[in-house]
Design an enzyme around this catalytic site. Structure first.
Site, PDB file in Angstrom:
ATOM      1  N   SER A   1       0.841  -1.202   0.000  1.00 36.93           N
ATOM      2  CA  SER A   1       0.000   0.000   0.000  1.00 36.93           C
ATOM      3  C   SER A   1       0.866   1.238   0.000  1.00 36.93           C
ATOM      4  CB  SER A   1      -0.897   0.043   1.239  1.00 36.93           C
ATOM      5  OG  SER A   1      -1.585   1.288   1.292  1.00 36.93           O
TER       6      SER A   1
ATOM      7  N   TYR B   1      -2.255  -0.990  10.378  1.00 34.08           N
ATOM      8  CA  TYR B   1      -2.332  -1.204   8.926  1.00 34.08           C
ATOM      9  C   TYR B   1      -1.098  -0.649   8.215  1.00 34.08           C
ATOM     10  CZ  TYR B   1      -3.973  -0.917   4.085  1.00 34.08           C
ATOM     11  OH  TYR B   1      -4.095  -1.033   2.720  1.00 34.08           O
TER      12      TYR B   1
HETATM   13  N1  LIG Z   1      -8.642  -0.073  -1.902  1.00 33.49           N
HETATM   14  C1  LIG Z   1      -7.557   0.647  -1.733  1.00 33.49           C
HETATM   15  O1  LIG Z   1      -7.585   1.849  -1.947  1.00 33.49           O
HETATM   16  C2  LIG Z   1      -6.262   0.006  -1.311  1.00 33.49           C
HETATM   17  C3  LIG Z   1      -5.125   0.821  -1.279  1.00 33.49           C
HETATM   18  C4  LIG Z   1      -3.912   0.250  -0.930  1.00 33.49           C
HETATM   19  C5  LIG Z   1      -3.829  -1.097  -0.653  1.00 33.49           C
HETATM   20  N2  LIG Z   1      -4.960  -1.861  -0.680  1.00 33.49           N
HETATM   21  C6  LIG Z   1      -4.804  -3.289  -0.392  1.00 33.49           C
HETATM   22  O2  LIG Z   1      -5.445  -4.036  -1.405  1.00 33.49           O
HETATM   23  C7  LIG Z   1      -5.881  -5.287  -0.873  1.00 33.49           C
HETATM   24  C8  LIG Z   1      -7.362  -5.457  -1.197  1.00 33.49           C
HETATM   25  O3  LIG Z   1      -8.072  -4.429  -0.534  1.00 33.49           O
HETATM   26  P1  LIG Z   1      -9.503  -3.914  -1.003  1.00 33.49           P
HETATM   27  O4  LIG Z   1      -9.464  -2.454  -0.931  1.00 33.49           O
HETATM   28  O5  LIG Z   1      -9.904  -4.560  -2.262  1.00 33.49           O
HETATM   29  O6  LIG Z   1     -10.363  -4.436   0.239  1.00 33.49           O
HETATM   30  P2  LIG Z   1     -11.763  -5.190   0.345  1.00 33.49           P
HETATM   31  O7  LIG Z   1     -12.724  -4.687  -0.644  1.00 33.49           O
HETATM   32  O8  LIG Z   1     -12.097  -5.131   1.790  1.00 33.49           O
HETATM   33  O9  LIG Z   1     -11.396  -6.691  -0.061  1.00 33.49           O
HETATM   34  C9  LIG Z   1     -10.626  -7.509   0.791  1.00 33.49           C
HETATM   35  C10 LIG Z   1     -10.642  -8.918   0.262  1.00 33.49           C
HETATM   36  O10 LIG Z   1      -9.869  -9.747   1.145  1.00 33.49           O
HETATM   37  C11 LIG Z   1     -10.701 -10.801   1.665  1.00 33.49           C
HETATM   38  N3  LIG Z   1     -10.271 -11.091   3.025  1.00 33.49           N
HETATM   39  C12 LIG Z   1     -10.269 -10.242   4.092  1.00 33.49           C
HETATM   40  N4  LIG Z   1      -9.846 -10.882   5.198  1.00 33.49           N
HETATM   41  C13 LIG Z   1      -9.576 -12.166   4.816  1.00 33.49           C
HETATM   42  C14 LIG Z   1      -9.122 -13.314   5.500  1.00 33.49           C
HETATM   43  N5  LIG Z   1      -8.875 -13.307   6.822  1.00 33.49           N
HETATM   44  N6  LIG Z   1      -8.956 -14.462   4.793  1.00 33.49           N
HETATM   45  C15 LIG Z   1      -9.214 -14.506   3.457  1.00 33.49           C
HETATM   46  N7  LIG Z   1      -9.653 -13.451   2.768  1.00 33.49           N
HETATM   47  C16 LIG Z   1      -9.832 -12.284   3.437  1.00 33.49           C
HETATM   48  C17 LIG Z   1     -12.125 -10.254   1.556  1.00 33.49           C
HETATM   49  O11 LIG Z   1     -13.127 -11.266   1.486  1.00 33.49           O
HETATM   50  P3  LIG Z   1     -13.855 -11.866   2.820  1.00 33.49           P
HETATM   51  O12 LIG Z   1     -14.288 -10.700   3.642  1.00 33.49           O
HETATM   52  O13 LIG Z   1     -14.959 -12.714   2.292  1.00 33.49           O
HETATM   53  O14 LIG Z   1     -12.809 -12.705   3.504  1.00 33.49           O
HETATM   54  C18 LIG Z   1     -12.032  -9.522   0.214  1.00 33.49           C
HETATM   55  O15 LIG Z   1     -12.109 -10.447  -0.848  1.00 33.49           O
HETATM   56  C19 LIG Z   1      -5.579  -5.241   0.625  1.00 33.49           C
HETATM   57  O16 LIG Z   1      -4.357  -5.902   0.881  1.00 33.49           O
HETATM   58  C20 LIG Z   1      -5.449  -3.757   0.895  1.00 33.49           C
HETATM   59  O17 LIG Z   1      -4.657  -3.497   2.024  1.00 33.49           O
HETATM   60  C21 LIG Z   1      -6.171  -1.329  -0.991  1.00 33.49           C
END
Ligand SMILES: NC(=O)c1ccc[n+]([C@@H]2O[C@H](COP(=O)([O-])OP(=O)(O)OC[C@H]3O[C@@H](n4cnc5c(N)ncnc54)[C@H](OP(=O)(O)O)[C@@H]3O)[C@@H](O)[C@H]2O)c1
Length: 262
Positions: A152, A166
Site C-alpha cells: 500500500s 495497517y
Molecule cells: N482499496 C484501496 O484503496 C487500497 C489501497 C492500498 C492497498 N490496498 C490493499 O489491497 C488489498 C485489497 O483491498 P480492497 O481495498 O480490495 O479491500 P476489500 O474490498 O475489503 O477486499 C478484501 C478482500 O480480502 C478478503 N479477506 C479479508 N480478510 C480475509 C481473510 N482473513 N482471509 C481470506 N480473505 C480475506 C475479503 O473477502 P472476505 O471478507 O470474504 O474474507 C475480500 O475479498 C488489501 O491488501 C489492501 O490493504 C487497498
C-alpha cells in the site's frame, strides 16, 4: 523480439487471495480476460463462488473459488491443498487479501495489531511458504514463477488516517517482499509488490461513498482520480508476463503519483 507476446499470460495458472471483491477481483478479472486459469479465495464462500461464476462467464479464461480464512494456519493449509489439486504447477500467486483498522491512538486496541498482522503479513508469508512446491514446479529460467504482494501507499508515505497497525503492516509487506525476493531469486521465483493508492472497494467505502470525502481523496492524487481495474490488473499482468520477467524485489506504486511526487 515477439512484441505481440510480451504481455501474454494465456494459459497461466494464477491464485488471487481476496479475489471476491475490490482490488483482488479487479486483478482476477484482468487475468481471466487475458486467458488465464484463476483460483480466487476469501472467507465468505457465497461471495467467492458468485465472483468466480461471474468472471468465468466473461472468459476466455476460467475462475474457480475456494473459501478460506487466510489469517489462520488451517485456512492456509486448506487453500494450499486445493491449489495442489487444481494447479500443481502454479505460475502466479497474488497475495492480495487484507484488512484495515482505524481508531484514535488512545483507543487503539492491542487486538487490532494481531488481527491486521495475521492476515496482512503472516498470511502473506505462510501462504507463499506453503505454495513454494507449486511455484517451484512452474519456475523456469526464462519464465520464473511470480509472487505479487499487494502492499500500500500507506506503507510508503504517512497516512492521514489513524491506521497504526495497517500502515505498519504494509511497510512490513514491502520489506518481506524484498527479503523473499532475495531468497527465492536463485530458485527462479520473482517476488514483487504493488503498492496501490486509492481504489474503490469496501475498504475505501468510508471515503469514496461520500462525495465530499471522495473529492478530497481525488484532489490529493496528482493525476486527479482514483484507480481503475485496468490500472491494477495491468500492472499485475505486466509483472506476470514475459515483459515483467526481469523484475524482482520491487515495490511498484500504482497511485496516480501520490508517493512519487512527494
Ligand atoms: N482499496 C484501496 O484503496 C487500497 C489501497 C492500498 C492497498 N490496498 C490493499 O489491497 C488489498 C485489497 O483491498 P480492497 O481495498 O480490495 O479491500 P476489500 O474490498 O475489503 O477486499 C478484501 C478482500 O480480502 C478478503 N479477506 C479479508 N480478510 C480475509 C481473510 N482473513 N482471509 C481470506 N480473505 C480475506 C475479503 O473477502 P472476505 O471478507 O470474504 O474474507 C475480500 O475479498 C488489501 O491488501 C489492501 O490493504 C487497498
Amino acid at each position: 523480439m515477439n512484441t505481440g507476446a510480451l504481455f501474454d499470460v494465456t494459459g497461466k495458472t494464477v491464485v488471487v487471495t481476496g479475489g471476491s471483491r475490490g482490488i483482488g477481483r479487479m486483478i482476477a478479472q484482468g487475468f481471466v480476460q487475458a486467458g488465464a486459469t484463476v483460483l480466487i479465495s476469501s472467507r465468505k464462500s457465497d461471495a467467492c463462488a458468485d465472483t468466480a461464476a461471474e468472471l468465468s462467464a466473461v472468459g476466455p479464461g476460467t475462475c474457480v473459488a475456494h473459501p478460506a480464512d487466510l489469517s489462520t494456519a488451517e485456512g492456509i493449509e486448506s487453500l494450499a491443498a486445493q491449489v495442489a489439486e487444481v494447479a500443481p504447477q502454479l505460475n502466479v500467486l497474488v497475495n492480495n487479501a487484507g484488512a484495515t483498522w482505524g481508531a484514535p491512538i488512545d483507543e487503539f486496541p492491542d487486538s487490532a495489531f494481531d488481527k491486521i498482522f495475521d492476515i496482512n503479513v503472516k498470511g502473506v508469508f505462510s501462504l507463499t511458504q506453503k505454495l513454494l512446491p507449486r511455484l517451484r514446479a512452474a519456475a523456469t529460467d526464462g519464465d520464473p514463477a511470480r509472487v505479487i504482494n499487494i502492499g500500500s501507499i500507506d506503507g510508503i508515505v504517512l497516512s492521514i488516517t489513524d491506521n497504526f497497525s495497517y500502515s505498519a503492516s504494509k511497510a512490513a509487506v514491502h520489506m518481506l517482499t524484498r527479503k523473499m525476493a532475495a531468497t527465492l531469486a536463485p530458485q527462479r521465483i520473482t517476488v514483487n509488490a504493488i503498492a496501490p493508492g486509492p481504489f474503490p472497494s469496501k475498504m475505501m467505502s468510508y471515503f469514496l461513498d461520500n462525495p465530499e470525502r471522495k473529492e478530497a481523496v481525488e484532489g490529493a492524487v496528482p493525476l486527479g482520480r482514483v484507480g481503475t481495474p485496468e490500472d491494477v490488473a495491468g500492472t499485475a499482468i505486466f509483472l506476470s508476463s514475459r515483459a515483467g520477467a526481469y523484475l524482482t524485489g520491487t515495490i511498484i506504486p500504482v497511485d496516480g503519483g501520490l508517493s512519487g511526487t512527494r
